[in-house]
Design an enzyme around this catalytic site. Structure first.
Site, PDB file in Angstrom:
ATOM      1  N   GLN A 172       8.845   3.864   0.438  1.00  0.00           N
ATOM      2  CA  GLN A 172       8.890   4.891  -0.615  1.00  0.00           C
ATOM      3  C   GLN A 172       9.562   6.175  -0.128  1.00  0.00           C
ATOM      4  O   GLN A 172      10.068   6.945  -0.946  1.00  0.00           O
ATOM      5  CB  GLN A 172       7.478   5.215  -1.112  1.00  0.00           C
ATOM      6  CG  GLN A 172       6.796   4.050  -1.801  1.00  0.00           C
ATOM      7  CD  GLN A 172       7.449   3.655  -3.118  1.00  0.00           C
ATOM      8  OE1 GLN A 172       8.208   4.431  -3.733  1.00  0.00           O
ATOM      9  NE2 GLN A 172       7.180   2.435  -3.577  1.00  0.00           N
ATOM     10  N   CYS A 317       2.250  -4.801  -7.223  1.00  0.00           N
ATOM     11  CA  CYS A 317       1.700  -6.054  -6.722  1.00  0.00           C
ATOM     12  C   CYS A 317       0.256  -6.234  -7.138  1.00  0.00           C
ATOM     13  O   CYS A 317      -0.250  -7.333  -7.200  1.00  0.00           O
ATOM     14  CB  CYS A 317       1.761  -6.089  -5.196  1.00  0.00           C
ATOM     15  SG  CYS A 317       3.226  -5.348  -4.549  1.00  0.00           S
TER      16      CYS A 317
END
Ligand code: PLP
Length: 371
Positions: A172, A317
């Protein structure tokens, strides 16, 4: 559609797609073959390696292409676990599941807690490093759910002091922060293409020259560090995306900060009973994680989706698993609070009008639920 989930994935940029195209139907040779037809795909991989290396200040030979950052993360863990001989691995409670899952049943793990802001306690890290035999420290650079940025420089200094290897998940942070392994002594780093406007299905591991490394998939490719015929078009796309990310970093930071701050201000002014999760000071400029008191985030997410606005409650996820975020629980939020949280992540593609429309629709949704 208004897409505010750029931490989950990003679209492939047109320039990136153009760079990839020749490697599907024209330059399709196996880059490892011995004849001239392989020269261009092979050179394209090396160009991409240079592009990815320059994004983080690494040497090209320190970059290994993988299928995704999950593979990169788990290869590093396995590599060090295989070596570890009674030593422990130290990580934190707010890591991505691709780090926490493979460690969950192991005994020789120390999981650092975090404070309300989502930051680890550096004193706890130093205490463990000074007293135990530590094979590896693995700390996420920027959190995917809250955007909270770890003090990796300080973590690296502690690891250096005790001669301990350091891995960081920079999925990220890449393209949203300036990362330079020449300035911060990191041994391993995991990168993902699809978070920086490159294609899905390709990632990379940075392995500092001389750091121990054991491949998870063996074979002769990638200097025998990652077997399997290289996904040439994807690697080329990743390289191009990395080069664009490096060039556009400052511009993207300014744009996303302006829109994220505007979003937060408008939410707080127009929607009562909202709060921000995580440090506001140490945070990616594109991310905000907001709790809506008394409302289950899944309800808001579905209603927003019906109106064409795409957001999520954390990691892509796990968002379908309906379990409260382990990141928010680790930060001391209750189950109720963790279930109230929504992650909004903007990008350079987000427009000011998207922010205003989203806030208006959100306000109506929240008002109608609260009655
Ligand atoms: N680490 C973090 C922090 C992530 O946000 C993600 C993806 O959501 C991953 C690792 C896994 O990346 P990939 O999709 O390339 O396996």
């Amino acid at each position: 559609m208004i897409y505010l989930d750029y931490n989950a994935t990003t679209p492939v940029t047109v320039e990136v797609f153009e760079a990839m195209k020749p490697y599907f139907c024209e330059e399709w040779a196996n880059p490892s073959s011995p004849y001239a037809f392989s020269a261009r795909p092979s050179a394209a991989i090396e160009k991409a390696r240079n592009q990815v290396a320059s994004l983080i200040g690494a040497l090209p030979e320190e970059i290994i292409f993988t299928s995704c950052a999950t593979e990169s993360n788990q290869t590093i863990l396995q590599s060090l676990l295989a070596n570890s001989d009674q030593q422990i691995i130290v990580t934190s409670a707010v890591e991505h599941n691709s780090i926490l899952e493979p460690l969950k049943d192991l005994a020789n793990i120390h999981i650092l807690s975090v404070n309300q802001a989502g930051l680890i306690d550096l004193n706890e890290l130093e205490m463990i490093c000074s007293r135990q035999r530590v094979a590896l420290v693995s700390i996420i650079w920027a959190n995917n759910e809250t955007g909270v940025i770890s003090d990796i420089q300080a973590v690296a200094e502690i690891c250096r002091k005790y001669n301990i290897l350091l891995h960081t998940d920079t999925v990220q942070a890449t393209g949203k922060l300036s990362l330079d392994v020449r300035e911060t002594p990191i041994d391993y780093l995991s990168l993902s293409s699809h978070k920086i406007y490159g294609p899905k299905g390709v990632g990379a591991t940075y392995v500092r020259t001389g750091a121990p490394y054991k491949p998870m998939i063996t074979g002769s490719q990638e200097q025998a560090r990652r077997g399997g015929t290289e996904a040439v078009p994807l690697i080329v796309g990743f390289g191009e995306a990395a080069e664009i990310a490096a060039k556009s970093l400052a511009e993207r930071i300014t744009h996303t900060k302006k829109l994220r701050d505007l979003f937060e201000q408008n939410i707080q002014q127009q929607i009562p009973g909202t709060y921000i999760n995580g440090s506001r000071e140490h945070r990616l400029t594109n991310t905000t994680n907001i709790g809506f008191r008394g409302i289950d985030s899944d309800m808001i997410i579905q209603l927003l989706s019906h109106q064409g606005i795409m957001v999520s409650n954390g990691s892509a996820c796990t968002s379908s698993a309906l379990t409260p975020s382990h990141v928010l629980l680790a930060m001391g939020r209750s189950y109720e609070e963790a279930n109230e949280a929504i992650r909004f992540s903007v990008s350079h593609l987000t427009k000011e009008a998207d922010i205003h429309t989203t806030v208006e629709i959100l306000r109506d949704i929240v008002n109608s639920i609260r009655g």
